[in-house]
Enzyme design. Structure first.
Site, short mmCIF file in Angstrom:
data_model
loop_
_atom_site.label_atom_id
_atom_site.label_comp_id
_atom_site.label_asym_id
_atom_site.label_seq_id
_atom_site.Cartn_x
_atom_site.Cartn_y
_atom_site.Cartn_z
N HIS A 178 57.40 -25.16 -52.58
CA HIS A 178 57.82 -25.18 -51.11
C HIS A 178 56.44 -25.23 -50.34
O HIS A 178 55.31 -24.73 -50.59
CB HIS A 178 58.56 -23.93 -50.75
N GLU B 220 55.56 -23.63 -47.83
CA GLU B 220 54.90 -22.20 -47.25
C GLU B 220 54.25 -21.57 -48.46
O GLU B 220 53.12 -21.01 -48.29
CB GLU B 220 56.13 -21.28 -47.02
N CYS C 126 63.12 -19.50 -46.59
CA CYS C 126 64.02 -19.25 -47.65
C CYS C 126 63.38 -17.73 -48.14
O CYS C 126 62.52 -17.31 -47.78
CB CYS C 126 64.14 -20.12 -48.90
N CYS D 83 60.20 -17.97 -49.99
CA CYS D 83 58.96 -17.94 -49.28
C CYS D 83 58.74 -16.82 -48.36
O CYS D 83 57.76 -16.53 -47.90
CB CYS D 83 59.10 -19.32 -48.73
#
Length: 150
Positions: free
Chosen positions: A46, A48, A76, A79
């Site tokens: 992801h 992040e 999410c 993260c």
């Protein structure tokens, strides 16, 4: 946030969900990332996470106190957990995520009083623009699927 949006556009160009993130310390970007779970065969790919990894490598420490993370989509759970472990001071997101967002949409992990670190959260920065990136991406993907089915 505009730098995160630029990174989100890079993700979209690679067929990834358009999410971009930057880590900022003292007004300078020290970490960058955009979604790459598909191309990288990495469920943790992801934006992040990649921005946090980049920043941690640059400063030589997995803790990033005094840093802010800007991301185009509400984080999410994975993260958010990484941000808390990194001791991010503040997260600023663009579009809310009503399905998996944990900065207030589904849960508020950042506001959990039992956790030992608390990250400030601000949502909605350039939210319409960030949301449009996602909406346009998925509309295009649906149109492609429909064309293949015809």
């Amino acid at each position: 946030m505009t730098a995160a949006i630029d990174l989100a556009q890079q993700a979209a160009a690679q067929g990834e969900v358009p999410v971009g993130a930057v880590v900022v310390r003292d007004g300078q970007i020290i970490g960058r990332g955009f979604n790459q779970p598909i191309g990288g065969h990495d469920p943790c790919g992801h934006a992040e996470i990649l921005a946090l990894r980049d920043a941690a490598q640059r400063v030589g420490n997995y803790r990033l106190p005094g840093c802010d993370l800007y991301v185009t989509l509400e984080p999410c759970m994975m993260c958010a957990g990484a941000m808390l472990h990194a001791r991010i001071r503040r997260v600023v997101f663009g579009a809310p995520d009503p399905k998996t967002g944990v900065a207030g949409s589904v849960l508020d992990l950042f506001g959990e009083p039992r956790l030992n670190h608390h990250t400030r959260v601000e949502g909605g920065l350039l939210g319409a623009r960030c949301g449009a990136l996602l909406s346009d991406f998925f509309a295009h993907r649906r149109a492609q699927a429909k064309a293949r089915a015809s």
